[in-house]
Design an enzyme around this catalytic site. Structure first.
Site, PDB file in Angstrom:
ATOM      1  N   SER A 146     -14.185 -13.225  -5.886  1.00 48.60           N
ATOM      2  CA  SER A 146     -14.287 -11.854  -5.389  1.00 48.60           C
ATOM      3  C   SER A 146     -15.470 -11.079  -5.956  1.00 48.60           C
ATOM      4  O   SER A 146     -15.894 -10.100  -5.356  1.00 48.60           O
ATOM      5  CB  SER A 146     -12.987 -11.104  -5.662  1.00 48.60           C
ATOM      6  OG  SER A 146     -12.657 -11.156  -7.029  1.00 48.60           O
ATOM      7  N   HIS A 204     -10.447 -13.126   0.281  1.00 49.45           N
ATOM      8  CA  HIS A 204     -11.722 -12.750   0.897  1.00 49.45           C
ATOM      9  C   HIS A 204     -12.164 -13.691   2.000  1.00 49.45           C
ATOM     10  O   HIS A 204     -13.226 -13.506   2.588  1.00 49.45           O
ATOM     11  CB  HIS A 204     -12.814 -12.673  -0.182  1.00 49.45           C
ATOM     12  CG  HIS A 204     -12.601 -11.536  -1.115  1.00 49.45           C
ATOM     13  ND1 HIS A 204     -12.861 -10.226  -0.769  1.00 49.45           N
ATOM     14  CD2 HIS A 204     -12.114 -11.502  -2.374  1.00 49.45           C
ATOM     15  CE1 HIS A 204     -12.549  -9.440  -1.781  1.00 49.45           C
ATOM     16  NE2 HIS A 204     -12.097 -10.180  -2.753  1.00 49.45           N
ATOM     17  N   LYS A 223      -7.789  -6.792   3.756  1.00 50.12           N
ATOM     18  CA  LYS A 223      -9.250  -6.886   3.744  1.00 50.12           C
ATOM     19  C   LYS A 223      -9.754  -7.104   5.177  1.00 50.12           C
ATOM     20  O   LYS A 223      -9.773  -6.158   5.942  1.00 50.12           O
ATOM     21  CB  LYS A 223      -9.681  -7.952   2.738  1.00 50.12           C
ATOM     22  CG  LYS A 223      -9.429  -7.409   1.318  1.00 50.12           C
ATOM     23  CD  LYS A 223      -9.617  -8.369   0.194  1.00 50.12           C
ATOM     24  CE  LYS A 223      -9.356  -7.619  -1.123  1.00 50.12           C
ATOM     25  NZ  LYS A 223      -9.057  -8.483  -2.238  1.00 50.12           N
TER      26      LYS A 223
HETATM   27  C1  LIG Z   1      -8.106  -8.118  -3.315  1.00 49.08           C
HETATM   28  C2  LIG Z   1      -7.656  -9.381  -3.947  1.00 49.08           C
HETATM   29  C3  LIG Z   1      -6.307  -9.603  -4.234  1.00 49.08           C
HETATM   30  C4  LIG Z   1      -5.286  -8.546  -4.045  1.00 49.08           C
HETATM   31  O1  LIG Z   1      -4.980  -8.385  -2.700  1.00 49.08           O
HETATM   32  P1  LIG Z   1      -4.366  -6.982  -2.249  1.00 49.08           P
HETATM   33  O2  LIG Z   1      -3.717  -7.286  -0.954  1.00 49.08           O
HETATM   34  O3  LIG Z   1      -5.490  -6.034  -2.162  1.00 49.08           O
HETATM   35  O4  LIG Z   1      -3.381  -6.616  -3.322  1.00 49.08           O
HETATM   36  C5  LIG Z   1      -5.941 -10.823  -4.742  1.00 49.08           C
HETATM   37  N1  LIG Z   1      -6.853 -11.781  -4.974  1.00 49.08           N
HETATM   38  C6  LIG Z   1      -8.157 -11.605  -4.716  1.00 49.08           C
HETATM   39  C7  LIG Z   1      -9.128 -12.715  -4.978  1.00 49.08           C
HETATM   40  C8  LIG Z   1      -8.601 -10.391  -4.208  1.00 49.08           C
HETATM   41  O5  LIG Z   1      -9.892 -10.193  -4.003  1.00 49.08           O
END
Ligand SMILES: *Cc1c(COP(=O)(O)O)cnc(C)c1O
Length: 384
Positions: free
Chosen positions: A177, A205, A236
């Site tokens: 990320s 992602h 996302k």
């Molecule tokens: C954003 C993210 C999460 C968390 O997901 P949410 O639905 O926003 O809680 C978990 N793992 C990674 C790698 C992320 O980038």
């Protein structure tokens, strides 16, 4: 109490690590208003621009009229409604998975699955650059846990070979990320049978983005294996909220009985589920969204690298630009905002000491003009 809190705050401030909130006015999009000024937004994970898509919004509105706002209880009590079942089935078909279970966020899904699968009798092997929610889950699970250097297969295999644990769980982000690099899933999958291990892929992602049809990192590498479990977020690229776990039917059955972040929390609002279904339909129906995203990634990356900036090996829509110190990341981010470009500086503990950076995320909704303007501001901010 106040004095103690102020002391902690001043420590953070002195270390350049104090965080603060910025208000984005209006809906998410390639340009938003911050502090009353229009800026180019280059730090949102709404990769396909679906958070403000008319069809997605319409689906949510219709769902509110039909099912109301809240689910009123956890799914195991009385909150299990048709939209939850419909969304699980839609994701199951999308991922080609045996079974799917919703969670209220990716953070919750990671805690739930890792803790449900790995107790004291397990050993977890976690990539050092994995998301904070995975680190928290590993600690909370009480399993033994080893971290291996980012994408270092040799180290991972050595740890697996040395392990005496009956249950072995390898955990990796599909797309990292903060770096925008992709995990070597083909090679990791090659280790599963040899060491009788399970692989958990956090595809936050990659879901909706990577692979020819946006199914994620496994599709990107054309990898399948019965011992792989996938997590994807709906918050996302899908522009909604929530998350899911995809895996064998025994897994979801176990999670329903054992994953505490599933059991002890109110179910997702029905309208969020219906909006997510629409987002998946759009991902299937509009491949041009992904084409535009990858074209934008290429424009931005070429521009940054052409200006001599270090994009740290990024392979995706997440494009870091190394600044080194936390102070420099903060200063450049502030300068860019004053120039009309919104990009966060990322500092420790989110990234290692000395690896502070600007973290750019580009979306399908940006125009070429947005990117050209942003590039020229970024170059000026870095050289000034
Ligand atoms: C954003 C993210 C999460 C968390 O997901 P949410 O639905 O926003 O809680 C978990 N793992 C990674 C790698 C992320 O980038």
């Amino acid at each position: 109490m106040r004095a103690h809190i102020l002391e902690e705050l001043s420590k953070l401030k002195a270390a350049g690590l104090k965080r603060s909130l910025k208000l984005v006015e209006g809906p998410q999009g390639p340009r938003v208003s911050v502090d009353g000024r229009e800026v180019i937004l280059l730090c949102s994970n709404d990769y396909l621009g679906l958070a403000n898509d008319p069809l997605v919004k319409e689906a949510a509105k219709e769902a509110i009229d039909r099912w109301g706002l809240g689910a009123g209880a956890s799914r195991l009590v009385s909150g299990n409604m048709e939209p939850h079942m419909m969304l699980e089935e839609r994701i199951r078909r999308f991922k080609g998975a045996e079974s799917v279970l919703l969670f209220n966020s990716g953070y919750n899904a990671n805690l739930g699955v890792i803790c449900a699968l790995a107790g004291r009798d397990a050993e977890i092997f976690s990539d050092k650059l994995n998301h904070a929610s995975i680190v928290d889950a590993c600690v909370l699970s009480r399993a033994r846990f080893k971290r291996y250097p980012n994408r270092d297969l040799g180290s991972l295999e050595t740890l697996l070979r040395m392990s005496k644990a009956r249950k072995k769980l390898i955990v990796t982000d599909g797309v990292f990320s903060m770096d925008g690099t992709i995990a070597p899933l083909k090679e990791i999958t090659g280790l599963l049978d040899r060491y009788d291990a399970t692989l958990f892929v956090d595809d936050a992602h990659a879901t909706g983005v990577l692979g020819p049809t946006g199914r994620g990192t496994l599709e990107y590498f054309n990898v399948t294996h019965p011992s792989i479990i996938q997590m994807g977020t709906l918050g996302k690229a899908l522009g909604a909220f929530g998350a899911f776990i995809a895996g064998p039917v025994e897994l979801t059955e176990l999670l329903i009985s054992r994953a505490r972040p599933f059991i002890y929390t109110t179910a997702l609002p029905p309208a969020v589920c219906m909006a997510a279904i629409k987002a998946i339909d759009i991902i299937d129906q509009r491949p041009t969204l992904r084409e535009r995203l990858w074209k934008n990634v290429s424009i931005l990356k070429k521009g940054l690298e052409g200006a001599g900036l270090d994009t740290m090996g990024s392979e995706t829509q997440i494009i870091p630009v190394l600044t080194g110190t936390a102070e420099r990341a903060t200063a450049i981010s502030a300068k860019l905002l004053s120039m009309g470009v919104f990009i966060h500086g990322i500092r420790p503990p989110t990234v290692p000491e000395g690896k502070s950076r600007l973290r750019i995320t580009v979306t399908a909704a940006h125009t070429e003009e947005d990117l050209i303007l942003a590039l020229s501001a970024i170059k000026e901010a870095f050289n000034g």
